[in-house]
Design an enzyme around this catalytic site. Structure first.
Site, PDB file in Angstrom:
ATOM      1  N   ASP A   1      -7.006   4.559  -4.732  1.00 47.56           N
ATOM      2  CA  ASP A   1      -7.631   4.437  -3.409  1.00 47.56           C
ATOM      3  C   ASP A   1      -8.241   5.816  -3.136  1.00 47.56           C
ATOM      4  OD1 ASP A   1      -7.881   2.618  -0.933  1.00 47.56           O
ATOM      5  OD2 ASP A   1      -7.143   4.452  -0.026  1.00 47.56           O
TER       6      ASP A   1
ATOM      7  N   LYS B   1       0.862  -1.183   0.000  1.00 41.89           N
ATOM      8  CA  LYS B   1       0.000   0.000   0.000  1.00 41.89           C
ATOM      9  C   LYS B   1       0.896   1.229   0.000  1.00 41.89           C
ATOM     10  CE  LYS B   1      -4.359   1.323   0.230  1.00 41.89           C
ATOM     11  NZ  LYS B   1      -5.558   0.713  -0.357  1.00 41.89           N
TER      12      LYS B   1
HETATM   13  P1  NDP Z   1     -12.984   7.931  -2.897  1.00 38.35           P
HETATM   14  O1  NDP Z   1     -11.932   8.948  -2.633  1.00 38.35           O
HETATM   15  O2  NDP Z   1     -13.487   7.728  -4.264  1.00 38.35           O
HETATM   16  O3  NDP Z   1     -14.241   8.201  -1.944  1.00 38.35           O
HETATM   17  C1  NDP Z   1     -14.127   8.253  -0.559  1.00 38.35           C
HETATM   18  C2  NDP Z   1     -15.460   8.675   0.010  1.00 38.35           C
HETATM   19  O4  NDP Z   1     -15.387   8.643   1.431  1.00 38.35           O
HETATM   20  C3  NDP Z   1     -15.814  10.107  -0.347  1.00 38.35           C
HETATM   21  O5  NDP Z   1     -17.205  10.242  -0.357  1.00 38.35           O
HETATM   22  C4  NDP Z   1     -15.202  10.890   0.816  1.00 38.35           C
HETATM   23  O6  NDP Z   1     -15.807  12.156   1.017  1.00 38.35           O
HETATM   24  C5  NDP Z   1     -15.483   9.966   1.958  1.00 38.35           C
HETATM   25  N1  NDP Z   1     -14.443  10.128   2.996  1.00 38.35           N
HETATM   26  C6  NDP Z   1     -13.110   9.986   2.837  1.00 38.35           C
HETATM   27  N2  NDP Z   1     -12.477  10.242   3.992  1.00 38.35           N
HETATM   28  C7  NDP Z   1     -13.437  10.547   4.870  1.00 38.35           C
HETATM   29  C8  NDP Z   1     -13.432  10.898   6.242  1.00 38.35           C
HETATM   30  N3  NDP Z   1     -12.285  10.985   6.912  1.00 38.35           N
HETATM   31  N4  NDP Z   1     -14.624  11.143   6.834  1.00 38.35           N
HETATM   32  C9  NDP Z   1     -15.787  11.051   6.164  1.00 38.35           C
HETATM   33  N5  NDP Z   1     -15.858  10.724   4.851  1.00 38.35           N
HETATM   34  C10 NDP Z   1     -14.705  10.475   4.240  1.00 38.35           C
HETATM   35  O7  NDP Z   1     -12.403   6.560  -2.300  1.00 38.35           O
HETATM   36  P2  NDP Z   1     -12.863   5.076  -2.603  1.00 38.35           P
HETATM   37  O8  NDP Z   1     -14.329   5.028  -2.797  1.00 38.35           O
HETATM   38  O9  NDP Z   1     -11.959   4.512  -3.612  1.00 38.35           O
HETATM   39  O10 NDP Z   1     -12.483   4.361  -1.221  1.00 38.35           O
HETATM   40  C11 NDP Z   1     -13.392   4.279  -0.111  1.00 38.35           C
HETATM   41  C12 NDP Z   1     -12.912   3.203   0.837  1.00 38.35           C
HETATM   42  O11 NDP Z   1     -12.889   1.940   0.159  1.00 38.35           O
HETATM   43  C13 NDP Z   1     -11.515   3.371   1.416  1.00 38.35           C
HETATM   44  O12 NDP Z   1     -11.482   2.818   2.710  1.00 38.35           O
HETATM   45  C14 NDP Z   1     -10.658   2.534   0.483  1.00 38.35           C
HETATM   46  O13 NDP Z   1      -9.454   2.129   1.094  1.00 38.35           O
HETATM   47  C15 NDP Z   1     -11.593   1.363   0.258  1.00 38.35           C
HETATM   48  N6  NDP Z   1     -11.330   0.567  -0.931  1.00 38.35           N
HETATM   49  C16 NDP Z   1     -11.329   1.131  -2.181  1.00 38.35           C
HETATM   50  C17 NDP Z   1     -11.120   0.346  -3.293  1.00 38.35           C
HETATM   51  C18 NDP Z   1     -11.201   0.886  -4.677  1.00 38.35           C
HETATM   52  O14 NDP Z   1     -11.137   0.097  -5.626  1.00 38.35           O
HETATM   53  N7  NDP Z   1     -11.388   2.172  -4.877  1.00 38.35           N
HETATM   54  C19 NDP Z   1     -10.824  -1.098  -3.170  1.00 38.35           C
HETATM   55  C20 NDP Z   1     -10.937  -1.601  -1.834  1.00 38.35           C
HETATM   56  C21 NDP Z   1     -11.153  -0.775  -0.762  1.00 38.35           C
HETATM   57  P3  NDP Z   1     -15.064  13.469   0.411  1.00 38.35           P
HETATM   58  O15 NDP Z   1     -15.243  13.384  -1.073  1.00 38.35           O
HETATM   59  O16 NDP Z   1     -15.791  14.602   1.046  1.00 38.35           O
HETATM   60  O17 NDP Z   1     -13.643  13.362   0.857  1.00 38.35           O
END
Ligand code: NDP
Length: 444
Positions: A166, A126
């Protein structure tokens, strides 16, 4: 003191100020207790757990870049190459101001087991940076990504370490990083996944984590005599995972009534309008406050609150530790049937324990969100054979992988006498393959 307790104690002592890493190690090793205790002498002699909890390599570097006003900024970049026993390191790059070494280590550690569970040949890693992409111009994003890759390119490659997206790293960032890698290394190779379709990306990769989460959830429900059809679902987040989880849940006949971002959340009693959500988040990169312009009957609330809504199935898809004990109690009071983690470790340890004790079906992220990395591995396969598969082919493979994955964790839980405990099942099933490969390869 048992070997498991000894190693947990050492991890906490030797890695101070890394609470998320401690949490992840504790959760995994507690689940492995039954396997480790049965092999304690041999595992202790071979320091199996010490080798597992210590990354093979961790790289930390300076990332200087210039903003649109000529100001120089310096961020910190990380890549933790945790375990390569079963394949090249594989895992995303997180760009978020909260990133530090402990967070990258927790994510890298989880990734080892997740990647193993996919059944594909990928090790765990990571990376990321404390850079905040929010509010930056396109040129500033490019400047950062180029500087980040100028250093990272020395340590990665299609057969050694293949990063992906991510939080904060989407198709745009992957594109800039790929361009810089190619320029510096002179190699057009599958060194990153999540690439655009015009230069080696895979169809269905964008959808994969969210879709995979729902394929697994549906299979889990089916095996417990339930189905998604007609269920109410609450989702947190509105990024890549959340959007495609909502889309697939609705395709499978459920009604998703919430989504959120880091400033607020939306309740839409008629079901989230995915097309509107995509336009707001993927195209216009706006806040969720915009959603009510598309759906006047929806409600927007500042702050946190998704888990206060009555639901059958809760899918946390935002970030770590976003669902705590209080949230879990509310969910149970409201009759929740299942919680499946789209994000990595979104449920605190206390909340997980409470949900499990309350009879809620609980699937941890390392199993439930493995569809993203699995499809990344399918992207690597396509890059290696210089072919592009159809959406249907990739989606079908993803579906098969998630269904098999569910049965593997279910079987592992049953085998060790913990039927229905998918946390233990996932950790044991992921661990067994990795430890077998580590043992076969000797002390390296
Ligand atoms: P994105 O950046 O596309 O989206 C993240 C979402 O979560 C956004 O809506 C963001 O809001 C919100 N968010 C992020 N940080 C916070 C926080 N501290 N408090 C509240 N809301 C928060 O990321 P992903 O969708 O890719 O990833 C989401 C999760 O899934 C993570 O844990 C990631 O590690 C996991 N994951 C992702 C994969 C992938 O293929 N993308 C694969 C496996 C796991 P805002 O836009 O306002 O920041």
């Amino acid at each position: 003191m048992s070997y498991v307790d000894e190693v947990i104690e050492r991890v906490v002592k030797e890695n101070p100020a890394e609470p998320e890493f401690h949490q992840a190690v504790r959760e995994v090793l507690e689940s492995l207790r039954v396997v480790v205790d049965a092999n304690e002498e041999a595992y202790r002699r071979d320091a199996v757990l010490e080798r597992l909890v210590n990354p093979e390599r961790q790289i930390k570097f300076r990332v200087p870049w210039i903003d649109d006003n000529g100001q120089v900024h310096v961020n910190t970049g990380y890549r933790v190459q945790f375990n390569s026993a079963i394949g090249p390191y594989k895992g995303g790059l997180r760009l978020h101001p909260s990133v530090n070494l402990g967070i990258i280590k927790f994510l890298g550690f989880e990734q080892i087991f997740k990647n193993s569970l996919t059944g594909l040949s990928i090790g765990g890693g990571k990376g990321g940076s404390d850079f905040d992409p929010k509010g930056k111009s396109d040129r500033e994003i490019m400047a950062f990504c180029q500087s980040f890759m100028s250093e990272l390119c020395k340590y990665i490659g299609a057969d050694t370490d293949v990063p992906a997206g991510d939080i904060g790293t989407g198709a745009r960032e992957i594109g800039y990083m790929f361009g810089q890698y190619k320029k510096l290394r002179g190699l057009f190779e599958g060194v990153l996944t999540g690439k655009g379709l015009s230069y080696g990306g895979s169809l269905a990769r964008t959808e994969a984590t969210g879709y995979g989460l729902l394929y697994l959830t549906e299979e889990m429900l089916k095996c417990n005599g339930e189905t998604l059809q007609g269920k109410t679902v609450t989702v947190s987040g509105s990024g890549n995972v959340a959007i495609y989880a909502i889309e697939k849940a609705q395709q499978l006949g459920a009604k998703v009534v919430t989504c959120s971002d880091s400033t607020g959340w939306v309740y839409d009693p008629d079901g989230i309008d995915v097309a509107a959500l995509k336009e707001i988040k993927e195209v216009n990169r706006q806040r969720l406050t915009e959603y009510s312009k598309y759906r006047p009957d929806s409600q927007y609330h500042e702050g946190k609150g998704v888990w206060t809504v009555k639901t059958d199935i809760a899918l946390p898809c935002a970030t770590q530790n976003e669902l705590d004990l209080e949230d879990a109690k509310l969910l149970v009071e409201n009759g929740v049937l299942a919680v499946a983690e789209g994000a990595n470790m979104p449920t605190t340890a206390e909340a997980t324990e409470f949900l499990q004790k309350s009879g809620v079906y609980f699937v941890p992220g390392k199993a439930a969100n493995a569809g993203g990395v699995a499809t990344s591995a399918l992207e690597m396969a396509q890059n290696s054979e210089r072919l592009s598969w159809s959406f249907e082919k990739v989606d079908k493979k993803l579906q098969e992988i998630m269904v098999n994955l569910f049965h593997n964790i279910d079987d592992a839980a049953k085998k060790y006498g913990f039927e229905g405990n998918y946390v233990i099942g996932a950790n044991i099933a992921g661990f067994e393959k990795v430890v077998d490969a580590m043992n076969a390869q000797g002390i390296v």
